[in-house]
Design an enzyme around this catalytic site. Structure first.
Site, short mmCIF file in Angstrom:
data_model
loop_
_atom_site.label_atom_id
_atom_site.label_comp_id
_atom_site.label_asym_id
_atom_site.label_seq_id
_atom_site.Cartn_x
_atom_site.Cartn_y
_atom_site.Cartn_z
N GLU A 263 0.83 -1.21 0.00
CA GLU A 263 0.00 0.00 0.00
C GLU A 263 0.86 1.26 0.00
O GLU A 263 0.38 2.35 -0.26
CB GLU A 263 -0.94 -0.02 1.21
CG GLU A 263 -0.42 0.62 2.46
CD GLU A 263 0.73 -0.17 3.08
OE1 GLU A 263 1.46 0.39 3.90
OE2 GLU A 263 0.90 -1.36 2.74
N ASP A 305 1.08 29.21 -26.04
CA ASP A 305 0.35 30.36 -26.56
C ASP A 305 1.26 31.58 -26.49
O ASP A 305 1.93 31.79 -25.48
CB ASP A 305 -0.92 30.58 -25.74
CG ASP A 305 -1.71 31.77 -26.24
OD1 ASP A 305 -2.16 31.73 -27.39
OD2 ASP A 305 -1.87 32.73 -25.47
N ASP A 569 -8.25 28.83 -25.50
CA ASP A 569 -7.25 27.80 -25.19
C ASP A 569 -7.84 26.64 -24.40
O ASP A 569 -7.22 25.59 -24.29
CB ASP A 569 -6.10 28.40 -24.38
CG ASP A 569 -5.35 29.49 -25.12
OD1 ASP A 569 -5.20 29.34 -26.35
OD2 ASP A 569 -4.93 30.47 -24.49
N ASP A 663 7.90 3.49 6.85
CA ASP A 663 7.78 3.60 5.40
C ASP A 663 7.30 4.96 4.90
O ASP A 663 7.93 5.55 4.02
CB ASP A 663 6.87 2.48 4.88
CG ASP A 663 7.53 1.11 5.01
OD1 ASP A 663 8.71 1.08 5.38
OD2 ASP A 663 6.86 0.09 4.76
#
Length: 827
Positions: A263, A305, A569, A663
């Site tokens: 996990e 752009d 855009d 962890d």
């Protein structure tokens, strides 16, 4: 819809009625996830279900302390995810608030300022310089009215508006800016019905893709999850059927499932992306969907752009020419004295307090000329694209200054033959360099200013050229992008000469080869794809062509990033793998379409984001190797003693202790690692390259097997020497923890410099881990809760030393080229 009476506007009562009928003048907000929905999604995760199952099993077995411990871990898991999700939602809401407009309307014949959301169809808008138009409308009156429609069209030059015109020059559009003149407009469309809103509604049909890393990680977690489920069920059946210990078998099966289920993979992704988004936000880049940071690191094409992205979206005086001399001014000090009359007259031909970008550019260059009071002016008209401003002379009469389209001003001055041809030649050459050119003339008038400029006697002074200047950071950013193998493509609605000039200044490859939107429209799909591959600059592009270009690049296997600030855009921003909107002047539509927003409109930040994305992937590969490596001893210590008929070494509480304390914290330590020195000299990684492939899995498994062997030797040896199970378990846990931290240190850097990776975060993590483990061993209540024993100090030191040695075994293999390739890409 009933019209407002003449130009008095609506009554307040009628406005309230229409607001209830048509709704507020705003775009529909994006769907939000409530706290309950977020919590439910977390509770559906396998690790949470295993925690809940283990907590329930302990409660049923009459061990409430262990059950409460696991339940606490479950609640903490939910809380962390909910807090992060709500912080993201609040950031998006704050960004939307930045663009909330105000409007001035006529109500009951009085001018009133109201929130833009309160504008309704039939309202009469008062348009003044500097105001943003809140809704689409039809002009009722206009006086020298000019609007900046670059957010819709991509063109930085203002558009003149005329009341009563039957085309778009007689209309106003939501989101545009009044840069000159005044006017009244009757609102015809609000909210989603505006042109702005219609483009926004079209975005709903474009699906947002999950990133490749997210898909690969899900597949990897599913693979390990199926394996963990199979092993756990087998252990449960063997333990219960052969030994009759179903309760202990259930706890052992849960521990095995928790030990084998990686996990930490999605957790590491969340941590890396969240902290990466935080780092980018501090630099001025707001990440609305954090996972795109990783995709940006894999980008191969950046579609840019022009207006407001590469350029500053403002005008600057770049060129002066009086027919004999010319100058490229860099401040007033750089202008020859012979050209001073030309510049001064051009300033005098500008209205005071004007919002027109060309007027402001002139006034910024020569502000002293603004001291002369205006005595009258003749605005631009459809038949005469030139403006005249008169100023009173001390001795009487008027000084007249005129500027406008070169051919129009030349005609007012009566230029003919060679003189007129010379003006045309100079203006054409300047336009080819991407400049906007105005002609300037002066004259004198006795008495009042006539109503027609043709009645004036004017003398030609010369030409003034303007440019929308390139952002200072762009050339270096483009060069760094090129070195990183990132192709930069300009897509703009502006004219080809302007686009070519900006592309050349920016240093884009193939800047001279410009393809117009009209040319693209005539191409079939095959020709269109070829143009996409070979062309760097696209001019006069329509919104649907931008979208088609992005889709064509994606179809060729490119990872496309798209920047933009306008409504036009937005479809391409959403269709691209990574859409990057401009925050300061961008529309709400563009912001909602783009997963990233540049709060500070600096093109260089985009390349910094690419560097951040690559660093994240590089460090993620290291942490994934670590997760694979550390799960081998965790799973082995949970399974092998049971298979050998020995007492269980790891129970669910032990597994949770390892994963919740060590962890996730180590993910933070890896995330804090600086980028490798040659990171931006590497080409973009192949699209098919997995974060952790078969070779990396084998390397991680080999590293973990060494640590597993050490821990098992200590556990079996301790039991063989007569130690109680809790004491032997403590020795194995000490070795596992020490090896865990040493493995983090060894994997942190790719080229053997593990000692330099001991940064502040790693030091804090090590101290916290040591303190937690010491408390679990030294505090009697915790020692009993976790079923540990207190080993002899010499045995404990031996376990720590062996664990460190096992964790650093990678240092022996780092000089090997194959290991280097597995740890990171090579040039």
């Amino acid at each position: 819809m009933p019209r407002s009476s003449d130009q008095r506007g609506l009554s307040e009562a009628e406005a309230a009625s229409r607001l209830a009928r048509f709704g507020p003048n705003e775009l529909p907000p994006p769907p939000r996830r409530g706290l309950g929905r977020i919590a439910l999604q977390v509770m559906a995760e396998p690790m949470f279900l295993l925690l809940a199952l283990a907590a329930g099993a302990y409660l049923v077995l009459g061990e409430p302390a262990e059950g409460a411990l696991l339940a606490t871990f479950a609640v903490v898991t939910i809380g962390l995810v909910v807090v992060q999700e709500r912080r993201s939602e609040r950031a998006i809401e704050a960004l939307r608030a930045l663009g909330a407009p105000q409007a001035v309307v006529l109500r009951d014949g009085q001018s009133r300022r109201i929130p833009g959301a309160g504008v309704v169809p039939g309202d009469v808008l008062v348009l003044e310089e500097g105001a943003r138009v809140p809704a689409d409308g039809r002009l009722l009156s206009a006086r020298s009215l000019a609007l900046d429609e670059s957010l819709l069209t991509g063109e930085s030059v203002p558009v003149d508006k005329q009341a009563g015109a039957q085309d778009e020059s007689g209309e106003t559009f939501a989101g545009t800016l009044v840069v000159g003149g005044t006017g009244l407009a009757e609102v015809t469309r609000t909210g989603a019905a505006t042109r702005n809103g219609q483009i926004g509604q079209a975005l709903a049909g474009i699906d947002i893709e999950a990133t490749r890393l997210q898909r690969n990680t899900k597949r990897l977690v599913r693979l390990f999850g199926v394996l963990a489920l199979a092993v756990s069920l087998t252990l449960l059946l063997v333990h219960g059927a052969l030994r009759g210990e179903w309760s202990e078998g259930l706890l052992s099966a849960i521990a095995v499932a928790m030990a084998m289920l990686p996990e930490e993979f999605p957790l590491a992704l969340a941590v890396f992306f969240a902290l990466g988004a935080w780092r980018l936000a501090r630099a001025g880049v707001l990440v609305r969907r954090a996972a795109v940071v990783e995709t940006l690191g894999a980008a191969t094409v950046l579609c840019v752009d022009k207006t407001g992205t590469l350029t500053e979206n403002r005008m600057r005086v770049a060129w002066l020419h009086d027919g004999r001399d010319e100058a490229h001014p860099d401040g007033i000090a750089g202008i020859p004295s012979g050209l001073a009359p030309l510049l001064e007259t051009a300033v005098l031909a500008s209205r005071a307090h004007s919002m027109d970008p060309m007027d402001r550019a002139l006034q910024a260059l020569a502000p002293a000329a603004l001291a002369q009071a205006e005595a009258g002016h003749l605005p631009v008209s459809p038949g005469l694209p030139a403006q005249t401003v008169a100023h009173a002379l001390p001795g009487g009469g008027l000084r007249v200054a005129t500027k406008g389209a070169p051919e129009a001003v030349a005609a007012l001055c009566g230029l003919q033959g060679e003189a007129l041809a010379r003006v045309h030649e100079l203006a054409t050459d300047a336009a080819a360099r991407g400049l906007r050119v105005l002609g300037v003339a002066e004259g004198h008038c006795e008495g009042a200013l006539p109503a027609d400029a043709h009645a004036l006697s004017l003398r030609w002074l010369g030409l003034v050229g303007f440019e929308d200047p390139l952002r200072a950071s762009v050339p270096a950013a483009v060069a760094e992008a090129r070195a990183a193998g990132l192709r930069v493509v300009m897509i703009t609605g502006d004219y080809a000469p302007t686009a070519r000039a900006i592309a050349t200044q920016a240093g884009l490859d193939g800047a001279g080869d410009v393809v117009n939107g009209a040319e693209l429209a005539a191409m079939d799909d095959t020709a269109f794809e070829r143009a996409c591959l070979r062309t760097t600059v696209f001019a006069r592009m329509r919104p649907e062509q931008k979208l088609r270009l992005v889709e064509a690049l994606k179809a060729r296997g490119e990872v496309v990033a798209m920047t933009g600030d306008g409504v036009n855009d937005a479809p391409a921003l959403k269709a691209a793998h990574i859409g990057i909107a401009m925050g300061q002047r961008g529309t709400d539509v563009a912001r909602e379409a783009a997963p990233m927003v540049l709060v500070e409109e600096d093109f260089g930040l985009i390349v910094s984001a690419v560097r951040q994305g690559r660093r994240i992937f590089d460090n993620l590969r290291k942490v994934m190797l670590y997760i694979v490596a550390i799960h081998v001893p965790i799973a082995g210590l949970a399974v092998l003693p049971l298979l050998l008929g020995l007492p269980p070494l790891l129970l669910p509480a032990h597994v949770v202790l390892i994963e919740m304390v060590i962890d996730p914290m180590c993910s933070i330590a890896f995330e804090g690692q600086p980028p490798e020195p040659d990171l931006m000299q590497q080409p973009p990684r192949p699209l098919a390259e997995p974060l952790v492939g078969a070779s990396q899995l084998l390397l991680g498994a080999a590293l973990g097997s060494v640590l597993l062997a050490v821990c098992l030797w200590l556990y079996f040896g301790g039991l063989g020497a007569g130690l109680a199970v809790p004491e032997a378990r403590s020795l194995a846990m000490l070795a596992l923890t020490a090896g865990n931290l040493a493995l983090v240190l060894s994997l942190s850097r790719r080229r053997g410099a593990w000692s330099r990776a001991s940064n502040r975060a790693y030091g804090l993590i090590s101290l916290a881990t040591a303190a937690v483990l010491a408390a679990c061993l030294g505090v009697p209540a915790l020692r009993e809760l976790f079923d540990f024993g207190l080993p002899a100090w010499r045995d404990g030191l031996l376990a720590v030393g062996l664990g460190v040695a096992a964790g650093l075994v990678l240092e022996l293999a780092k000089p090997l080229p194959r290991v280097q390739r597995l740890l990171g890409r090579q040039a």
